[in-house]
Every structure is written in structure tokens, then in C-alpha cells.
Design a protein around this motif. Structure first.
Motif, PDB file in Angstrom:
ATOM      1  N   ARG A 168       0.809  -1.217   0.000  1.00 22.85           N
ATOM      2  CA  ARG A 168       0.000   0.000   0.000  1.00 22.85           C
ATOM      3  C   ARG A 168       0.841   1.266   0.000  1.00 22.85           C
ATOM      4  NH1 ARG A 168      -4.467  -1.940   4.571  1.00 22.85           N
ATOM      5  NH2 ARG A 168      -5.411  -3.609   3.299  1.00 22.85           N
ATOM      6  N   THR A 169       2.107   1.109   0.364  1.00 21.52           N
ATOM      7  CA  THR A 169       3.027   2.251   0.341  1.00 21.52           C
ATOM      8  C   THR A 169       4.378   1.792  -0.180  1.00 21.52           C
ATOM      9  OG1 THR A 169       3.925   1.890   2.570  1.00 21.52           O
ATOM     10  CG2 THR A 169       1.909   3.223   2.394  1.00 21.52           C
ATOM     11  N   ALA A 224       3.113   4.879  -7.252  1.00 24.99           N
ATOM     12  CA  ALA A 224       1.714   4.606  -7.614  1.00 24.99           C
ATOM     13  C   ALA A 224       1.601   4.114  -9.051  1.00 24.99           C
ATOM     14  CB  ALA A 224       0.874   5.866  -7.425  1.00 24.99           C
ATOM     15  N   PRO A 266      -6.637   3.666  -4.107  1.00 25.40           N
ATOM     16  CA  PRO A 266      -5.605   4.256  -3.232  1.00 25.40           C
ATOM     17  C   PRO A 266      -4.927   5.462  -3.865  1.00 25.40           C
ATOM     18  CG  PRO A 266      -4.864   2.157  -4.142  1.00 25.40           C
ATOM     19  CD  PRO A 266      -6.310   2.284  -4.487  1.00 25.40           C
ATOM     20  N   SER A 267      -4.877   5.508  -5.177  1.00 23.69           N
ATOM     21  CA  SER A 267      -4.303   6.642  -5.900  1.00 23.69           C
ATOM     22  C   SER A 267      -5.130   6.838  -7.167  1.00 23.69           C
ATOM     23  CB  SER A 267      -2.838   6.386  -6.261  1.00 23.69           C
ATOM     24  OG  SER A 267      -2.392   7.304  -7.250  1.00 23.69           O
ATOM     25  N   GLY A 291      -2.834   6.790 -10.111  1.00 26.41           N
ATOM     26  CA  GLY A 291      -2.408   5.427 -10.408  1.00 26.41           C
ATOM     27  C   GLY A 291      -3.508   4.612 -11.056  1.00 26.41           C
ATOM     28  N   SER A 300      -4.987  10.730 -15.749  1.00 26.14           N
ATOM     29  CA  SER A 300      -3.951  10.364 -14.782  1.00 26.14           C
ATOM     30  C   SER A 300      -2.995  11.530 -14.559  1.00 26.14           C
ATOM     31  CB  SER A 300      -3.174   9.142 -15.274  1.00 26.14           C
ATOM     32  OG  SER A 300      -2.121   8.821 -14.398  1.00 26.14           O
ATOM     33  N   PHE A 340      -2.405  13.636 -11.138  1.00 24.75           N
ATOM     34  CA  PHE A 340      -1.049  13.714 -10.579  1.00 24.75           C
ATOM     35  C   PHE A 340      -0.641  15.162 -10.330  1.00 24.75           C
ATOM     36  CE2 PHE A 340       3.576  14.117 -11.428  1.00 24.75           C
ATOM     37  CZ  PHE A 340       4.048  13.407 -10.336  1.00 24.75           C
TER      38      PHE A 340
END
Length: 503
Positions: free
Chosen positions: A124-125, A277, A311-312, A315, A340, A344
Motif C-alpha cells: 500500500r506504500t 503509484a 488508493p491513488s 495510479g 492520470s 497527478f
């Protein structure tokens, strides 16, 4: 490969986890000193390279340069931190990615560390990903495979030989049962002694990895957090146990140890690479193998964006763009990539992943000049990116600037001497220019780097018969032909010696 390479790899990872080692950093368990019977660094590298030849020839070995650039930069950041913690990292390292949804990573003798796409996707990171890479780096730095020889010389040699022969058999025959059978047959002779060291070796790799994680500026809490999540997956669904749990048994004590060390180290907000990501999204798409899989991924990512569960967002749109690109749906791919980029933020090329995909979409959809413009900007913004360099080379060829392309690629094969992918690209440029002899000569160099000597010899014979080589080129081809034939004979002799010693 998911059915052949990794089951055998699992055995190698298990071996690296359970063999004895010596303490090399403060706070590490003492597992005994090395001895003269330990595998030398030169032999470690030789054995690792032997296994890597088979891995690189497998279609599920991902030579994707964006993933390779990122994972090697991440690994190098961890390896560079060894100086801060007083560890010796004089050996070379190579980090690579395998197309497999299983959550796993593994180390080989000689500094080779493989990471499954499934592991990248599950994190996740960036710090969680770094914690696993750091753990595997700890196994390598502590020479766990080599130190098996210091405990019971004869049995350890048999076990090691069985493991490596099992890897080669499993890869070459593409049979997991064959690879596992050979490997476990050899390992069984020494497994009782090895098992006594399993927890200590894993704790040592944890603690080395933790030190590297902290010294490199990552979030140290990521290690116990990620390992605990994998342990929960083990407890909840035995049938879906992550491969990493099987090959690196996670215990409550290990997780508690890492958690206590994190509390002592204190928390600091790590600076996450903007590429993480996009690399995670790219790994998600590239581990798929069919158009229907790509369509499913695109739909799932759009749903995640709409329901605000991604999550992103940047991404997720990148995953949609790549999935549409893989289906050759140029307009939806271009639209998703623009979304995207907007999510970003910022200006210019953004990141290597954004720029390279933009160039690829333009080139494949018949806009070579646009592709070249994007790739040129990317090279200027990311001078260390092999992926940006390759996008530039591809765009030159697509724009019919063949002399520029071949000149550029000749410089690249000199710069990246050990990378077969650049020789393959140069072969493509020579083919586009109608230079058949040089095309086959470049392909021969690619095969030679992969240890495929007979394929390399065959390409040189084709180059010799192409009819468009001048006297100087023919002399070069003949010299390489004799050299590669000699290397083939030597390799066969090495194989006999290897089988005699280990078989």
C-alpha cells in the motif's frame, strides 16, 4: 512461469531463510562464525548467474524497463544505506521483476533478488515494498545460502546442489513437480539441522532489513504493518496463504520485534517516490495475460475511481490507460492517461511512467513525431531512465530516422553492456534499415548475454550468409563466431563439472 519457476524458487527462498549465519550488525542474533567451507563470493555469483540465465529466458521474466528502473533504484537506495549501518555491500546487486500474481520475493546466490508483480500490487506504500526488498537484501548481505556450508559441509553441499539443480530442472522442463522433487530430495538430507536455524536467520534478515529501511529514510512501521497484514491473510484463509508467508514463516515474535524497534526509532513521514503509484498500477496490468483480463482491470479501476476506493486516483487512471493501450484502444488510452496526468498534477513530463506511456501511445497510434517529442522531453527530464532512452530509440525508428537510431543504440549497448534488451533494440533498428548482417550480429550479442550460445552461433552464421557485410564486418563476425563456439564448449564443460560436484 508461475507454474514452473516460482515453486522451485520457493525452495530456494526457504533455504535462504533457514540456514545459519553470523551476526554482522548490532542487535543481531549470533548464529556462528563462517568457515573456510563457506561458498566464496565468486562461486556465489557464478551459481546465481547460472540460475539467472534460465530465469531471463522465461517469458514471465519482465524486462519492462519502467519496472526495472524503479525496482533497481529502490534496491540501490537500500544497498547504499549499508554504509550508514556499518555493513559490507561490496558485492553487486541486481533486482528484477517476475510476472506472477503470487505475493512473493526471493533471493539467489550472488546478489540477485526477484520481486513478483503480485507483491508490488499488494503493498500500500513504497515503504512496505521497501521493507520486503530490505529483508531479502538482508539475506544476501548475511550470505545465508553460503553459510549453510559452515555447519555440515557434506550435507550442505548436497542440499545446495539439489536446490540449484531443482531450480534448473523446474525452469528448463517447466514442471513444478520435477523441480520441487529434485530440490526437496537433496534438501531432505540436511533439513533437520537447518530447521533449527530458521527463526534466527529470519530475525537476522528482519533486523538487517530494518536497519536499511531506517537508514534509507523509509517508514520503519511499514515492516511490521505489512508482515502483520500477510499473517492475517494466513490466519483467515489457509487456501489463500501468501507465498511469502510460506517461504518466510511469519511469527508473532518477529512482528513484535519489528514493532518494538519501530517505536524506538520514532516515526517520521517518509518521502514517497511519485513513481510508486504508477509502478504499482503498471505491475497490476502487466501481470495479466489476455485482452479480457485487460478489459476487466480497466473496468475495475474505473469503478474504484467512481466509488472513491482507489488508493491513488492518478495510479488508477494510469492502470486504465495501460490496459486500454494493451488492447490497442488508442483514444480511450490517451484519454485515461490525460486524466492520470491531471490527477497527478504538476507540469512537464511528470514521471517516467507517464512520459513513456504517452510516447508509446503516440507511436503505436501512428503519431511518430509526437512520440519523439514526448520521448525527447522525457530523456531531458530523466537522464538516468533506461525506459525514457528506449522510448526515444523506438520513436526514432518509427520516425524513419534510422541512422540516428542506430547511432544512439550503439552508444546504449556500450553504456549498458550487460543488458540484452538494448542489443535486441539495436537489431530492430538495423532490420528497419535493411542491414541484415548487422541485425543478426546484434541478435547474436543478445543471445550471448543470455548464455544461449548455440542461438548466438546460429545468428552469426546467418550474419555471415546475409551477403551485405563488408570485409571488416566479416572478420568481426568470424572472430565472434569462434569466440562463441569456444564459450559454448566451456559452458558445457562447466555444466559437467557442476553436475559432478553437486549431482
Amino acid at each position: 512461469m508461475a507454474g514452473a519457476l516460482l515453486p522451485a524458487m520457493t525452495v530456494m527462498t526457504f533455504a535462504s531463510a533457514i540456514v545459519p549465519t553470523r551476526a554482522a550488525a548490532q542487535g543481531l542474533p549470533t548464529l556462528g562464525q563462517s568457515s573456510a567451507s563457506d561458498l566464496s563470493p565468486a562461486m556465489e555469483r557464478k551459481l546465481g548467474e547460472r540460475v539467472m540465465r534460465a530465469i531471463r529466458a522465461d517469458p514471465d521474466y519482465l524486462s519492462d524497463l519502467l519496472l526495472s528502473d524503479y525496482i533497481n533504484a529502490l534496491g540501490s537506495r537500500l544497498v547504499s544505506a549499508t554504509r550508514k549501518v556499518g555493513l559490507d555491500a561490496s558485492q553487486s546487486f541486481e533486482f528484477f521483476v517476475v510476472r506472477d500474481p503470487a505475493i512473493n520475493a526471493f533471493s539467489l546466490p550472488g546478489g540477485f533478488i526477484g520481486i513478483n508483480t503480485g507483491l508490488i500490487v499488494t503493498t500500500r506504500t513504497e515503504s512496505e515494498l521497501a521493507s520486503v526488498v530490505g529483508h531479502e537484501t538482508g539475506h544476501v548481505l548475511q550470505h545465508h545460502i553460503a553459510r549453510m556450508l559452515g555447519q555440515q559441509s557434506q550435507n550442505s553441499w548436497i542440499a545446495l546442489g539439489g536446490l540449484l539443480l531443482g531450480l534448473l530442472a523446474g525452469i528448463g522442463a517447466r514442471s513444478p513437480d520435477l523441480g520441487m522433487g529434485i530440490a526437496m530430495g537433496g534438501q531432505g538430507l540436511a533439513v533437520d539441522r537447518q530447521l533449527r536455524f530458521s527463526r534466527d536467520a529470519e530475525r537476522e534478515a528482519d533486523r538487517v532489513g530494518f536497519q536499511l529501511l531506517q537508514a534509507a529514510g523509509f517508514d520503519t512501521y511499514a515492516m511490521p504493518t505489512f508482515f502483520e497484514r500477510l499473517q492475517r491473510a494466513d490466519a483467515i484463509n489457509e487456501a489463500g496463504v501468501p507465498e511469502y508467508v510460506r517461504t518466510h514463516p511469519l511469527t508473532t515474535d518477529r512482528i513484535a520485534d519489528m514493532l518494538n524497534r519501530s517505536r524506538g526509532a520514532g516515526y517520521r513521514q517518509p518521502e514517497q517516490s511519485p513513481e510508486y503509484a504508477f509502478v504499482r498500477a503498471r505491475a497490476l496490468v502487466l501481470q495479466q495475460k489476455s485482452a479480457s483480463d485487460y478489459a476487466t482491470i480497466a473496468d475495475a479501476q474505473r469503478t474504484a475511481i467512481r466509488t472513491q476506493t482507489a488508493p491513488s486516483v492518478a495510479g488508477a487512471w494510469y492502470a486504465v490507460a495501460l490496459a486500454e493501450f494493451k488492447q490497442r484502444r488508442w483514444e480511450p488510452a490517451r484519454d485515461a492517461l490525460e486524466k492520470s496526468r491531471t490527477a497527478f498534477g504538476g507540469t512537464g513530463p511528470g514521471t517516467p511512467s507517464l512520459a513513456v506511456l504517452g510516447s508509446d501511445i503516440a507511436r503505436q497510434s501512428g503519431r511518430p513525431e509526437e512520440a519523439l517529442r514526448i520521448a525527447t522531453q522525457a530523456r531531458a527530464a530523466f537522464p538516468l531512465s533506461q525506459a525514457a532512452d528506449m522510448a526515444y530509440a523506438d520513436a526514432l525508428v518509427a520516425s524513419q530516422r534510422i541512422p540516428e537510431a542506430t547511432k544512439f543504440l550503439q552508444a546504449q549497448v556500450e553504456r549498458y553492456r550487460s543488458e540484452p534488451i538494448w542489443w535486441r533494440a539495436l537489431a530492430g533498428a538495423w532490420a528497419a534499415g535493411g542491414k541484415r548482417a548487422r541485425q543478426h550480429e546484434a541478435l547474436a550479442e543478445q543471445y550471448a548475454l543470455q548464455g544461449q550460445w548455440m542461438a548466438a552461433v546460429s545468428q552469426l552464421k546467418l550474419a555471415r550468409d546475409a551477403g551485405d557485410a563488408d570485409f571488416y564486418e566479416m572478420s568481426t563476425i568470424d572472430a565472434k563466431l569462434h569466440e562463441f563456439q569456444r564459450r559454448y564448449r566451456e559452458d558445457k564443460e562447466d555444466e559437467k563439472d557442476f553436475n559432478k560436484q553437486f549431482g
